[in-house]
Every structure is written in C-alpha cells, then in structure tokens.
Design an enzyme around this catalytic site. Structure first.
Site, PDB file in Angstrom:
ATOM      1  CB  SER A 304      -0.918   0.008   1.223  1.00 49.30           C
ATOM      2  OG  SER A 304      -1.733  -1.149   1.239  1.00 49.30           O
ATOM      3  CG  ASP A 332       3.489  -9.999   8.523  1.00 47.22           C
ATOM      4  OD1 ASP A 332       2.752 -10.560   9.358  1.00 47.22           O
ATOM      5  OD2 ASP A 332       3.500 -10.298   7.323  1.00 47.22           O
TER       6      ASP A 332
END
Length: 560
Positions: A304, A332
């Site tokens: 993104s 993550d």
C-alpha cells in the site's frame, strides 16, 4: 551515490585482516536484514575499496578517503529529505490553525518579527528538528547485532525528520477536502487511526472529510462512492453488520466528523472496508482529480505504501497540489527503519491465546505436540516475540533462519528428544518459514505477493508421519489463529501508537509534505520518505540479541 536497494559488491585486498573479513561477511549478510546493509563506506586506514553498482550507474568509495563520512552523510541527508509541495508549487506558508490553547486565537506578534504572540505555546516542532535513527555505538563488527558502516565500526549519525505539528502550514483548512483509505488486509488499530485522522483534521478546521471504501478499489469500482457521515452514522445506529451498507443511500453533502468516528475504535476491522490490489495509478489519480481531493491518507503495509508513492509521483507529474501521506500498517512488523508498526503488539498478545491453548492440549495428551502457525510472510517477528513472551514454546521456526526437518540435527529428532525428556512439546512456526522445503508456486494474490505453500499443514503432516514411521505415538494439536489475530481491536499499546501516527499523518500533510510516512524510530516519532521504507521488508536479524534471547528461552539447537 545511492546506497539503497542496490547490488553491492565488496572487494578486499589479499592482506585483509580477520576483522575486515568478518565485516565483509557480516555486511553481505546484513544486506538481507536491515539498516546496516545500506550504509557501506570506508575509513582512512583501511586498504579496502567498496564498489557500488546502483541503478543510476557505478561509483567507487575509497576507504582511504578522509572525507568519506561527510560524503556518506550528504548522501543520507539527500535520500531522507522529504518531498514537499513547494517542489512543484511556488507557495507561501500561512500561520497554523492548529492549537491546543483553548479560548485563544493564534496570531502573529508584529513586535516580535512575526512570531507567535501572547500564547507563546511551545507545542510545535521546528522544521529543522531531527531524531537519531540509531543510538548504539558498536565497538566491533563481531558484536551481536552489529550494524557497522565501515570495518572499524566508526560512529556515523543518521538523522531523520522529527514528526509533529509545524507553526506554518501550506493549506487553507476551510478549503481542504481530505480522504482516508484503508488498504491490504485487516489489522488491529485501523479504526483507531481513522478516528485520530478525523479528530486532528477537525482541530485544524477541515470540514470536508470523506472515506474511500474498500481500499484503492473505492477509487474506481462502480457503485462504491465516498462514504459520508450520514451513512456511517446510520450504520452505527441501526446495524452491526456490513450487509447494511448496501441498503443505505449516500448523501454526498455530509462528511466524516468526530461524532461519527468517536466510538469506532471499540471494535476491530476497518470502518471503511479493505481490499487488495487496485486499478492503474493513472486511473486512481484521475479519480482524485475529479473528486477534488487535496489530502489523501493511505493506511497500509509495504504494498500500500508503494501504491501511495506511485500516486504521489503521478500527482507531482500532473502538478496537482495533493499531499499523499501513508500510515504504516502491518502486523508482520516488516517495514524498514521503524521500531514497530501498529497492530504488531496486539497480534503478539492475541497469539498468546493460541499458544496457551496449544500448550494445554499438548501437556494434557500422551506425547502431545502443540503446533501453532502465526502470520509472517517474510519476517518472523510475530513468531519470535510470541514465543519469547509466552515462555511455553520449545521450537520457534522463522523465515530468516534456515533449518532441516530430517536427519540427526533436524527438527524431528529434537521433537523426539523433547517427548522423551518432558513428554510433550509446543512448536511455533511463521507462515513463511520453510518455504525452501516445499513446492514453490508462481501464483500471486491481488497485491502481487507470491502465494505461499502452507508450512503449518506441512509440519502437521510431517510430524504425524515421522512418529508413525518410528513407531512412537504422537498426538498433534494444530492451531492456526491467523484471522482471529488480525480481526480483533487494538490493545492499549497499539491504540496509543495509532493515535500518534494518525495525528502525525495530518500534521505532515498540513506541513506540505507528500510521499511520506510516519513511524516510530528509536522511540521517537519521525517522518520518512516512502521511497526509503519500501526498498525491502524489514527482517529478523539472526545475529540480533532478540533472536538470541528467543533461542535462550526455547532452548532449541541449531537445526543443521
């Protein structure tokens, strides 16, 4: 010279010292894991030469050059300078409308050279403020986790722009139309960030705030319009399910406000919806231009961010006065330079439930083996931190550390040992671990990520077949909490991080920056150019103290 995202070749003299050879080895190794790999230079007394092959061409840095530090830091400052709308527009700033001094007006003091007057509020960040990215001075390349820029580990300062509100802004708040979009997968804290962006925009005086539905798809998908306040408020009052969206009509005259978003942080998911992938950048910018959007806030991960940067570049190409600001979202925790990204702490905390369940199941069964798969495509931060915090994990497997399953020093043999010694064990694996042991797929998802083979299921089957083959009973309990971990609401730690990141995103936009992201770096909040944070994912350094702590906790051997 540009040191980021490049092919690096190191040439040493045949008489290099042992420490220099170790530096060469560790530097190549650090290319995979983080900051140290991008900061390679020499020092006067070193006979070595660094050859750098960058995208723009080839250049050599002679370690004997006494000015290598100055050259290096000049390049660093150039790389980490922040794109600004004045790069393409000749604009004069105005005094900010942002102030937390209630019942007072901010004005220029004509007797004090045009500075802030009677309030004398010191809540603004000077444009020349900087934060230090790294604070440890390593004495040797052999120190655990060392990130050295030369064979002697010379101290080199890496300064980045401090985040926060500026005294001067480059937009008229009453004329601004701001849009918020959440991209990628779900992550704890999305609603917290949306909420704080709206709150902060309103303090500046922005009234026209809209939500873009379902990620970048909302810019081009037919039937997906800007989400105004009337609809959102109606959803909150009348329904708890997303299906109610299709039953409501949009009123384009009403916008997002504090009243609408004040309680959305009490639930997980995304108030605006998410999706992966999107249309061509030009089509998205066409939509931005048609909607007359002045500020775009993109909440998402590496992919993104890359999309946000492409939108930023296209806007600059068209000379549009649009600030594109990203907010780092990924459980993550794999975005470069940042201490952590929002959602990570919540994911680690939520993973404890799965690990504890696996522990109880394994301990309660005869020769029980609890197996938990956690998220982490290319970075094992969740698995490492969850294993470390739980204290119940016997084996932790992550993508950054290779291992073998079979053989005398393989994972299976160690599981045999654990069953013999304590009667049960618990294994935690990251989803991206062991991919070299599985059949590779060329398929990709909507975001362009390679679809991974399911290592969790593979481990489950492998453990069952291994103990069946050797005639030892083993009761495997497999738990995959992936969607439970990412769909919950943010915990207290993440909620605070989301609050600050959302606020700083707005401060950055009003300061005139574009193509930037806001993150926490070395415990301080900073603005970073998106181009630098998307060069590669941040990964666990197997030579770091944190991974060593994890190994100390699990007691696992080297599986080679």
């Amino acid at each position: 010279m540009t040191f980021s995202g490049m092919d690096i070749a190191l040439k040493a003299s045949t008489h290099s010292s042992t420490s220099q050879q170790h530096w060469l080895h560790s530097t190549r190794y650090r290319c995979q894991y983080g900051l140290g790999s991008t900061h390679l230079n020499g020092r006067k007394r070193s006979p070595m030469v660094l050859s750098v092959r960058a995208v723009s061409g080839k250049s050599d840095l002679d370690f004997s050059d006494p000015s290598w530090k100055e050259k290096y830091q000049e390049d660093w400052n150039r790389r980490f300078s922040l794109p600004h709308i004045t790069d393409i527009y000749d604009l004069k700033p105005r005094l900010t409308t942002f102030s937390l001094k209630k019942n007072r007006f901010i004005r220029y003091d004509r007797t004090d050279g045009g500075s802030l007057s009677a309030d004398k509020w010191n809540g603004y960040v000077n444009k020349d403020d900087r934060a230090l990215l790294k604070v440890i001075k390593y004495a040797s390349p052999t120190s655990a986790g060392a990130e050295c820029v030369d064979p002697d580990c010379s101290w080199v300062e890496h300064w980045i722009h401090r985040a926060g509100p500026r005294k001067e802004i480059y937009y008229e708040p009453a004329e601004v139309k701001a849009a918020i979009v959440t991209c990628g997968g779900l992550c704890p804290g999305l609603n917290d960030v949306i909420r704080q962006i709206v709150f902060t925009l309103e303090i500046y005086g922005v009234k026209n705030i809209v939500g873009i539905q379902f990620g970048y798809r909302g810019f081009f998908e037919k039937g997906l319009k800007e989400m105004p306040v009337s609809m959102l408020f109606h959803i909150l009052r009348c329904s708890r399910v997303l299906d109610s969206i299709v039953e409501l009509q949009f009123d384009d005259n009403l916008q997002l406000s504090r009243k609408v978003v004040e309680n959305i942080n009490l639930s997980g998911g995304s108030f605006l919806g998410v999706s992966r992938g999107g249309a061509k950048t030009s089509e998205i910018v066409d939509s931005i231009q048609a909607r007359r959007i002045d500020m775009l806030f993109v909440i998402g991960g590496n992919g993104s961010h890359a999309g946000a940067n492409a939108i930023h570049e296209e806007c600059r190409k068209r000379k549009l006065k649009v600030s594109v600001v990203a907010v780092p979202k990924t459980i993550d925790n794999d975005i470069l330079f940042m201490d952590k990204t929002f959602g990570f702490d919540t994911a680690v905390e939520e993973a404890q439930r799965a690990i504890n369940s696996a522990y109880i199941e394994a301990r309660s069964a005869y020769h029980g083996i609890g197996l938990v798969k956690l998220m982490g495509r290319s970075s094992g931060f969740i698995a490492m931190q969850a294993s470390l915090s739980s204290g119940q994990i016997d084996v932790c497997l992550i993508p950054e550390v290779s291992f073998t399953l079979d053989g005398e020093h393989g994972v299976m043999r160690h599981l045999e040992h654990l069953l013999e010694k304590k009667g049960f064990c618990v294994v935690c694996v990251a989803e991206g671990a062991g991919q070299d042991l599985l059949q590779k797929s060329n398929a990709t998802d909507a975001s362009g990520n390679v679809i991974l083979s399911d290592f969790g299921v593979h481990m489950q089957q492998k453990i069952k077949s291994h103990f069946k083959d050797i005639g030892v009973p083993a009761d495997v309990k497999y738990i995959d909490p992936t969607y439970m971990v990412r769909a919950c609401r943010a915990n207290a730690s993440d909620a605070i991080l989301c609050t600050v990141l959302g606020q700083n995103a707005v401060h950055g936009a009003f300061a005139g920056f574009s193509g930037i992201t806001s993150g926490i770096c070395n415990t301080h909040y900073a603005f970073l150019p998106i181009t630098e944070v998307i060069t590669k994912p941040k990964r666990v350094n197997p030579n770091s103290r944190m991974w060593h702590r994890c190994l100390t906790s699990t007691g696992q051997p080297d599986f080679h």
